[in-house]
Design a protein around this motif. Structure first.
Motif, short mmCIF file in Angstrom:
data_model
loop_
_atom_site.label_atom_id
_atom_site.label_comp_id
_atom_site.label_asym_id
_atom_site.label_seq_id
_atom_site.Cartn_x
_atom_site.Cartn_y
_atom_site.Cartn_z
N ALA A 255 12.11 2.95 7.77
CA ALA A 255 12.45 1.87 6.87
C ALA A 255 11.74 2.06 5.53
O ALA A 255 10.77 2.82 5.43
CB ALA A 255 12.06 0.52 7.47
N ASP A 256 12.25 1.38 4.53
CA ASP A 256 11.67 1.40 3.18
C ASP A 256 10.79 0.17 3.03
O ASP A 256 11.27 -0.96 3.17
CB ASP A 256 12.79 1.41 2.14
N LEU A 257 9.50 0.37 2.74
CA LEU A 257 8.60 -0.76 2.59
C LEU A 257 9.03 -1.66 1.45
O LEU A 257 8.78 -2.88 1.50
CB LEU A 257 7.17 -0.27 2.34
N GLY A 283 7.80 1.18 -6.93
CA GLY A 283 8.17 2.57 -7.17
C GLY A 283 8.98 3.13 -6.02
O GLY A 283 9.12 2.51 -4.95
N GLU A 284 9.53 4.29 -6.22
CA GLU A 284 10.32 4.94 -5.18
C GLU A 284 9.38 5.42 -4.07
O GLU A 284 8.40 6.10 -4.32
CB GLU A 284 11.08 6.12 -5.77
N LEU A 285 9.73 5.04 -2.83
CA LEU A 285 8.86 5.31 -1.69
C LEU A 285 9.59 6.14 -0.64
O LEU A 285 10.80 5.98 -0.43
CB LEU A 285 8.39 4.01 -1.03
N GLN A 324 3.67 2.29 -4.71
CA GLN A 324 3.86 3.65 -5.20
C GLN A 324 3.52 4.64 -4.11
O GLN A 324 2.80 4.31 -3.16
CB GLN A 324 2.98 3.92 -6.43
N ALA A 325 4.08 5.83 -4.23
CA ALA A 325 3.82 6.90 -3.27
C ALA A 325 2.85 7.89 -3.87
O ALA A 325 2.88 8.16 -5.08
CB ALA A 325 5.12 7.59 -2.88
N ILE A 330 1.59 5.94 1.18
CA ILE A 330 2.12 4.82 0.41
C ILE A 330 1.00 3.82 0.15
O ILE A 330 0.25 3.47 1.06
CB ILE A 330 3.27 4.15 1.16
N SER A 331 0.90 3.33 -1.08
CA SER A 331 -0.08 2.29 -1.42
C SER A 331 0.66 1.09 -1.96
O SER A 331 1.62 1.21 -2.73
CB SER A 331 -1.10 2.81 -2.44
#
Length: 401
Positions: A255-257, A283-285, A324-325, A330-331
């Motif tokens: 999944a996308d956070l 941002g793109e993750l 952001q990645a 991931i943060s």
């Protein structure tokens, strides 16, 4: 004196064994000029040959004779001297035997004492093992009870979040439902006008103008459009609720956070006070193997806490969420300009049941639950906060290489 122990009455045969008699006999015979015999207290010969007319000298250690030294060839002075020498030897033997007996008695007593101490230690060890077993059982029971109650409190916290969420969603759903009902009621009145127009077709132009049918047609289309928008809003709210509750996704998945952040932010945003805003900078993750429902709850709790911190400060504010990645994963950063926390509060922030809010305003499980969710995803969570300047939560999640 007793018959046993170091203070017993010794017999001559006990003090002089056959080997000692064989060693003592020849020197005595030489001292006494030819013959000598050693007798016990009863007159029995222990060593040597006893002549019928032999003279005797008593061997006395205490009061009673222990035995006799007899000789026929030795003179009285020689026999007396030999008797004194033998008596001294017997006294040395008696002292040695007394010391040995005393030592043996002491050793035996010490051994008995050690056996008693060992028995007491074994008994104490058995009692300790029994108590340790009982204590372990009680501890396990208490731990199980605490875990059960903690789980109940977690569920209560979830139910409180769901209750708050449901109240906000009910308000949001009622708004489009309200104007959809009003539009449909107005549209029903417009249909009544169309029915009236049908009965007056003979004077259609006048009736059309009198019934203001141009407005009816124009406004009717607007009403249908607004109603469709309202129904679309209701469908979107229901979809958000379904996604947030993770009804259809009970297992881990990619999944996308950012989706979880948007869904949680969308739910909180509908309940924001007018003076608090929510800004997302996502941002793109890369996709992450996770439990989306748990992450939805995580971000909902943290964003809601940030909003409450600004409300507690009693001033307008902004909640900023960034993602952001990076090389390590991931943060996610959630910052507010609310009341902030003292160092002591930061130290205890993740403790279950600890809360800085007034009694009845929070169960103190929001950050504790959030930390458990982050740790379950092999992540980390840290707090940066100062009183009066707000709080920033830094979350990191490792991604597959």
């Amino acid at each position: 004196m007793s018959d046993t122990g170091f203070d017993r009455e010794w017999r001559l045969a006990e003090l002089l064994d056959p080997a000692q008699l064989e060693r003592l006999g020849p020197p005595l015979r030489q001292l006494l000029g030819g013959d000598a015999a050693i007798l016990d207290a009863d007159g029995h010969t222990l060593w040597g040959l006893l002549a019928g007319d032999a003279r005797r000298q008593a061997l006395i250690l205490e009061l009673e004779p222990l035995g006799y030294l007899a000789s026929n060839s030795g003179s009285e002075p020689a026999l007396a001297a030999a008797t004194r020498l033998l008596t001294q030897l017997l006294r040395s033997q008696a002292r040695f035997r007394m010391a040995s007996s005393l030592h043996l008695e002491a050793v035996a007593e010490d051994f008995e004492t050690l056996k008693r101490e060992h028995a007491r230690l074994v008994e104490s060890e058995n009692r300790y093992k029994k108590l340790a077993g009982e204590l372990e059982s009680r501890v396990q029971a208490q731990v199980a009870q605490l875990e059960e109650r903690q789980q109940m409190l977690y569920q209560a916290e979830k139910l409180a979040s769901v209750g708050q969420l449901a109240a906000g969603m009910a308000h949001e759903i009622n708004n489009p439902l309200g104007f959809a009902r009003s539009n449909l009621s107005t549209f029903g009145a417009y249909l009544q006008k169309l029915a009236t127009l049908k009965t007056r077709l003979a004077d259609a132009p006048a009736a059309w103008h009198e019934l203001d049918m141009d407005f009816v047609l124009e406004d009717g289309l607007d009403l249908l459009g607004e109603t469709a928008v309202g129904l679309e809003r209701i469908a979107r709210i229901v979809a958000d609720l379904k996604s947030f509750s993770n009804v259809d996704r009970a297992t881990e998945e990619l999944a996308d956070l950012n989706d979880s952040i948007r869904q949680a932010a969308g739910i909180v945003e509908r309940q924001l006070p007018p003076d608090i805003s929510l800004h997302l900078e996502l941002g793109e993750l890369p996709r992450l193997v996770c439990l989306p429902g748990h992450l939805n709850q995580l971000f909902h709790n943290l964003i809601r806490n940030a909003v409450q911190a600004i409300q507690d400060a009693g001033r307008p504010g902004v909640v900023r969420v960034t993602s952001q990645a990076g090389p390590e994963g991931i943060s996610v950063r959630i910052a507010d300009d609310g009341v902030g926390m003292t160092p002591e509060q930061r130290e205890r922030a993740f403790e279950p049941f600890f809360t800085t809010r007034p009694v009845g305003k929070g169960a103190g499980l929001g950050l504790s639950t959030a930390r458990n969710i982050v740790l379950a995803h092999s992540g980390r969570i840290a707090i940066d906060s100062e009183p009066g300047r707000g709080t920033t939560l830094n979350l990191s999640f490792p991604t597959a290489p």
